[in-house]
Every structure is written in C-alpha cells, then in structure tokens.
Design a protein around this motif. Structure first.
Motif, short mmCIF file in Angstrom:
data_model
loop_
_atom_site.label_atom_id
_atom_site.label_comp_id
_atom_site.label_asym_id
_atom_site.label_seq_id
_atom_site.Cartn_x
_atom_site.Cartn_y
_atom_site.Cartn_z
N PHE A 1 0.69 -1.02 -0.21
CA PHE A 1 0.00 0.00 0.05
C PHE A 1 0.94 1.30 -0.14
O PHE A 1 0.54 2.28 -0.62
N ILE B 1 -8.94 -5.69 0.70
CA ILE B 1 -7.88 -4.66 0.21
C ILE B 1 -8.81 -3.47 -0.20
O ILE B 1 -8.22 -2.36 0.16
N CYS B 2 -9.64 -3.60 -0.94
CA CYS B 2 -10.31 -2.26 -1.31
C CYS B 2 -11.07 -1.61 -0.29
O CYS B 2 -10.87 -0.44 -0.11
N THR C 1 -9.79 -1.49 2.70
CA THR C 1 -8.68 -0.90 3.33
C THR C 1 -8.42 0.49 2.78
O THR C 1 -8.10 1.66 3.30
N GLN C 2 -8.15 0.53 1.31
CA GLN C 2 -8.06 1.91 0.63
C GLN C 2 -9.32 2.63 0.54
O GLN C 2 -9.09 4.05 0.89
N VAL D 1 -16.64 1.92 -1.36
CA VAL D 1 -16.56 0.43 -2.16
C VAL D 1 -17.72 -0.08 -1.68
O VAL D 1 -18.03 -0.63 -0.50
N ASN E 1 -7.63 5.03 -7.02
CA ASN E 1 -8.01 4.14 -5.92
C ASN E 1 -8.06 2.80 -6.38
O ASN E 1 -7.55 1.89 -5.69
N SER F 1 -5.31 -0.39 -5.14
CA SER F 1 -6.02 -1.58 -4.68
C SER F 1 -5.83 -2.66 -5.44
O SER F 1 -5.21 -3.67 -4.98
N THR G 1 -1.99 -3.48 -5.12
CA THR G 1 -1.54 -4.05 -3.78
C THR G 1 -1.98 -5.57 -3.53
O THR G 1 -1.12 -6.30 -3.19
#
Length: 567
Positions: free
Chosen positions: A26, A398-399, A401-402, A410, A459, A463, A466
């Motif tokens: 990230f 993951i998405c 978290t972003q 999301v 974004n 994502s 990462t």
C-alpha cells in the motif's frame, strides 16, 4: 494437546504479525501511482471511437506500447520471459473488415439547424452502418407509432425513411424489403434517465453490408422529429460518412517475470474497444499506469515478484479468452484474473459507486438483504455454478482498506458477467471485475472525459496492484491472515443469512428451504477456506493447513447452531 498447540501458534502469529501483509505494498502504490498519467492516457484514448482493427483502436494500442517502452519493458523476440520486463503486440488477420465513423448529420428540410449531428452525438451512427451517397440523401420520413409487420407491408415506403421509437435494427429487414433508404430509431433504457439527459445516445450496431442505413436518435431529437411529423409531411436530408476496410486485430501483453515460480501469475485485463471515456478508456489508462509503476518498482528493487504479473489490453472477452485458451500450459499457471472495466467514474456525475463483482457465490442465487444486482441484471446462476474461493473476500478487504484510507466508497454486487472476468471463470480460474454501476451515461456519447475522476482511477489502481503484489509474493503469514479474514467474513455472512432466514420462516417460508440456504453458504465458505492452502509461493510448514482446519471447525460449529435454531 493439539488444540492447545494450535491456539498457541495462532496467538503467536497474531502477536508477531500485527502488520497486514499488504501494508508495505500500500505504501509503495499510494506513493508511486501518478493519477495524472492515468488521466492523460484516458483522455487520449477517449477521443476515438474504438472498434477492433480501426484507427482509434490501433492508435490506442500504440499509445500503451509507448508507455511500456518508456517504462523499461522490452519487446519480446522469442519468449515472454527472455527478460524481466517484456511486452508483445499480437496481430491477427480479421475475418471481416473493420469499421469507423467519420461524420453524420440529419437536417429537417426548412429548418436552419441540424436535428442532430455527429459532432455532438457520435453514437448516432451504429457500428457497421454504411455511407450515404456523397452530399447525402433527401427523402420523406414516415413515422411508425407501432411496429406491425402485416400493416407495414401494405405501406408505400419505397425511397423513404422510416422513423420509430424502437431500435432501428428491428426494422432493418422490413425496410430493405420495402425499398426504404434508411431507418431512424431510438433505444435508451430507463436507468440512463433519457428525459433528464436528453442528448444521450447509447452506441449500437447493425448488420454489416446492408443496403439500408440506420441511425440512432437522442430523446431530444426523437421528440422534436415526432412533433414535426405530427404537424404534417416532413422531409429529411441525411448525410453519413463511414469507413470500412481490411485490418488486423491487435492485443498487447506485458509481463513482469517472477523469480521463483514465473509460470504462476496474476493477470490484469482491460479492453480497448467501445467509444466511451469511462467505458473503457479509463480501464486502459489505469492499467497502463499500473504497468508503468510496476516496472519502476521492479527496477528500483522495491518489489521482487516471486510469481509473474501480466497486463493485457485488447478486444473485450475475445482477447482475454484467447490468452487463456490458446496456451494450455500457460493457462494452468494463471492463479488469478482481474478485469478493469469502467474504473474511473466521477460518481457525483455518473451515479452508482465503485463495485467489485464477485465470483459466483450464493448471493447470485439468493439475492436478499443488502445484496442487490445492478441494472445490468442477474445471470442464471445455479448451485452447480458456484465458485468458492478466497479471492472474493481478499480483494474486497483490500479495497475496503484503501476506501478507509482515501475516503473512497467501495461496494460489491453478486455475479452478473459480461466483461473480461468471465473467460477466467469459464476456465475455472478465479476472476473478478472492478467497475462502476449504475451509470446514467453508460454506453452513451455523454460518457466523456469530464465524467472521469483521476482520484477514482488511483484508488482502483492502488487496490489492484496492492492485491496483486501481495498474492504473487504470498507466504504463510499472508495465507494465515487470509484464513482469519475469510473465517470472520464467513461467520458474519452466516449470521446475516440466519437472521434473514429466521424472518422468512416467520413470514411463512419453508424452513427446509431456508436451512438449505444456510447450508450452501456454509459449504461455499468451507470450500473457499480450503483454497487458501495454495496461496503461499512456498509452503514450508503445516501452519496454514492447521489454521484452515481450525477455521472450518468454527464455521461448521456456528452453522449447526443456526440450523438447530431454525427448526
């Protein structure tokens, strides 16, 4: 004794690995992804109406090639792993000619301004439409309020233009038989809100080599022409210029070689064709910047991929399916696939939100609670079609978290199909779609660069990269962390489904049917947990297998509690 040892190992793992395996990646992707680059590529590509083989499509491929070359990818001469960073352009002869629009206009005779023109509505010309004679054609227009073939056949349409409020392809055969010279039509779904966005036209296509041309109208143009026809006879001057010529179909593929298991890989795909900015110039631009950043990180030794990473741009579904099926040895090594399709939307302008379309899980069969399909529509998914895998929850995590980091919304939707993730799934390869929907400008000529957000593309790119970097370098810690995540997601989902089933039974639904839903969800997650065992590049101990067994026991135990309660 075994239970105590396992718990000790798990506790030790939690203590030792407080940091998520994705965190270092990230930091690299957030710092390195240049959204301006992605936006500039998107802006370049969206200028063209892109059909495989035509000028716009091929120019877009060349633009991506230049980005790859500048980033350090070298053109492949013999095989894709002859250097750490390679790319190739695959060229294939096309069975049919390619097509591209040049210009078009419709004028109502006696009025000073055009009814509609290509300058403002390039989607007015359906793909494969031919040209009018030089200087255009002038003819009387006949408005058909209803399409009744038996009645239309009695009408004198020779040398005339047919106009109806349906897609022109529905009248093409009738028009040809009747000797009409053209058909004007209208076809806009409700979710595009045509009464609000009155200048939008969704792109369409028609039968190639037709003797009759067809054109599409916006809501505003349709209403104006309809009103004119209601006042008396109307003549139109129609001018259409298109090109049809032989060409080659191009696909560009870039590879970053893995150092330990190069034959195993993560594949990203973004289709080039279609005329929109978000659909799908944004996918092309985002993926190009992802490839550039990956090369930079590799060359600076900030990432050391143990598995390979592949980036693919081409014809939607066709290029991805061919990449998977034409080389069975290569296909066996594809562990994950990801489609980037409509990934740059400024949601304040387009509506909807960023979505991850999940691989088929039970929500595609029993869509209830907060789960919902998009306006694209549900597919016909059966229990035999379910695809249990950790990939759904891994990517969503993951998405999220972003999203938390960047204040980015999301969401997800049950499987629907229709983009480059489909060929992966059809070939038993985990595949997901990153996209936006519902979009009021979807497939319309108002899908222009002003509807694109560079921040949204960043974004998505952050994502996607990462997730890929984490998976191609996955170790036992990555897998163990994923086991915990998927187990927790399973327990959350089972609780949700239990509450929904309990309510359904109270409302008179079959208890047996509701219990079956719980059982299918439980099995899906148990089978998904089992797939994590193959995540690490190197399996050094039995730690992951033990963690999976422990997680499965928890899921099974909670499932039994819920099933008992539903009696």
């Amino acid at each position: 004794m075994k239970t105590k040892i396992l718990l000790a190992l798990l506790l030790a793992g939690i203590t030792t690995y407080a940091q998520s395996p994705a965190d270092p990646y990230f930091k690299l992707t957030r710092a390195g992804f240049i959204e301006k680059n992605a936006f500039e590529t998107t802006s370049f590509v969206e200028k063209y109406f892109r059909v495989p083989g035509n000028t716009g499509f091929n120019t877009s491929i060349s633009y991506v090639e230049n980005i790859l070359k500048k980033a350090g990818f070298v053109e492949q001469k013999q095989n894709e792993f002859e250097a750490p960073l390679t790319y190739r352009i695959e060229k294939r002869a096309m069975k049919n000619n390619t097509w591209e629009p040049v210009n078009a206009s419709i004028e109502i005779i006696g009025e000073s301004t055009p009814l509609i023109s290509y300058k403002t509505n390039r989607n007015m010309i359906p793909i494969n439409c031919g040209s009018t004679p030089a200087g255009g054609s002038t003819a009387e227009v006949v408005y058909l309020s209803k399409i009744m073939p038996s009645e239309i056949e009695k009408m004198d349409l020779k040398g005339k233009i047919i106009f109806s409020e349906s897609h022109p392809s529905r009248l093409l055969a009738i028009a040809t038989k009747a000797g009409a010279i053209g058909v004007l039509g209208y076809s806009m779904p409700k979710y595009t809100q045509p009464e609000v966005h009155q200048t939008s036209i969704q792109f369409g296509s028609m039968k190639a080599n037709s003797e009759v041309w067809t054109l599409l109208l916006s809501y505003a143009a349709k209403e104006k022409l309809k009103a004119s026809c209601g006042k008396g006879a109307v003549k139109l001057k129609v001018n259409i210029e298109t090109k049809v010529y032989p060409s080659e179909e191009l696909t560009i593929v870039a590879n970053v070689k893995g150092s330990v298991k190069p034959q195993e890989r993560f594949v990203f795909s973004a289709h080039v064709q279609e005329p929109g900015a978000n659909d799908n110039a944004s996918g092309v631009g985002t993926l190009a910047e992802m490839a550039r950043l990956t090369a930079a990180l590799y060359q600076s030794k900030k990432i050391k991929p143990q598995r390979s990473l592949t980036f693919l741009w081409g014809d939607e579904i066709v290029s991805t399916r061919r990449y998977i099926t034409e080389d069975t040895v290569r296909a066996k090594g594809i562990l994950w696939g990801m489609s980037l399709d409509m990934v740059g939307e400024d949601t304040k302008k387009t509506g909807g939100s960023f979505l991850i379309e999940k691989m088929p899980d039970p929500s595609a069969i029993w869509t209830r609670g907060t789960d919902k399909h998009t306006e694209w529509g549900a597919g016909d998914v059966k229990e035999k079609d379910l695809f249990p895998h950790y990939f759904n929850d891994f990517i969503f995590d993951i998405c999220k978290t972003q999203g938390k980091f960047a204040n980015w919304t999301v969401n997800y939707n049950p499987f629907e199909g229709g983009s480059d993730h489909t060929p992966f799934l059809q070939n038993k390869i985990p595949g997901l779609l990153m996209w936006h929907f519902t979009d009021v400008f979807y497939h319309t000529d108002n899908d222009r660069i002003d509807k694109v957000s560079a921040t949204e593309m960043k974004n998505v790119g952050v994502s996607g990269l990462t997730a890929a970097y984490t998976l191609i370098n996955a170790n036992e810690n990555t897998a163990s962390t994923t086991v915990t995540q998927v187990k927790n997601d399973a327990l959350t989902r089972l609780k949700t489904e239990f509450e929904l089933s309990k309510k359904a039974i109270a409302e008179g639904k079959s208890a047996a049917d509701e219990k079956h839903i719980i059982e299918v969800w439980s099995k899906w997650y148990i089978d998904a947990l089992a797939t994590i065992n193959k995540m690490p590049v190197k399996a050094e101990t039995t730690r992951v297998g033990s963690a999976i067994k422990f997680a499965v026991n928890e899921v099974e135990k909670q499932t039994n509690i819920y099933l008992e309660a539903l009696k």
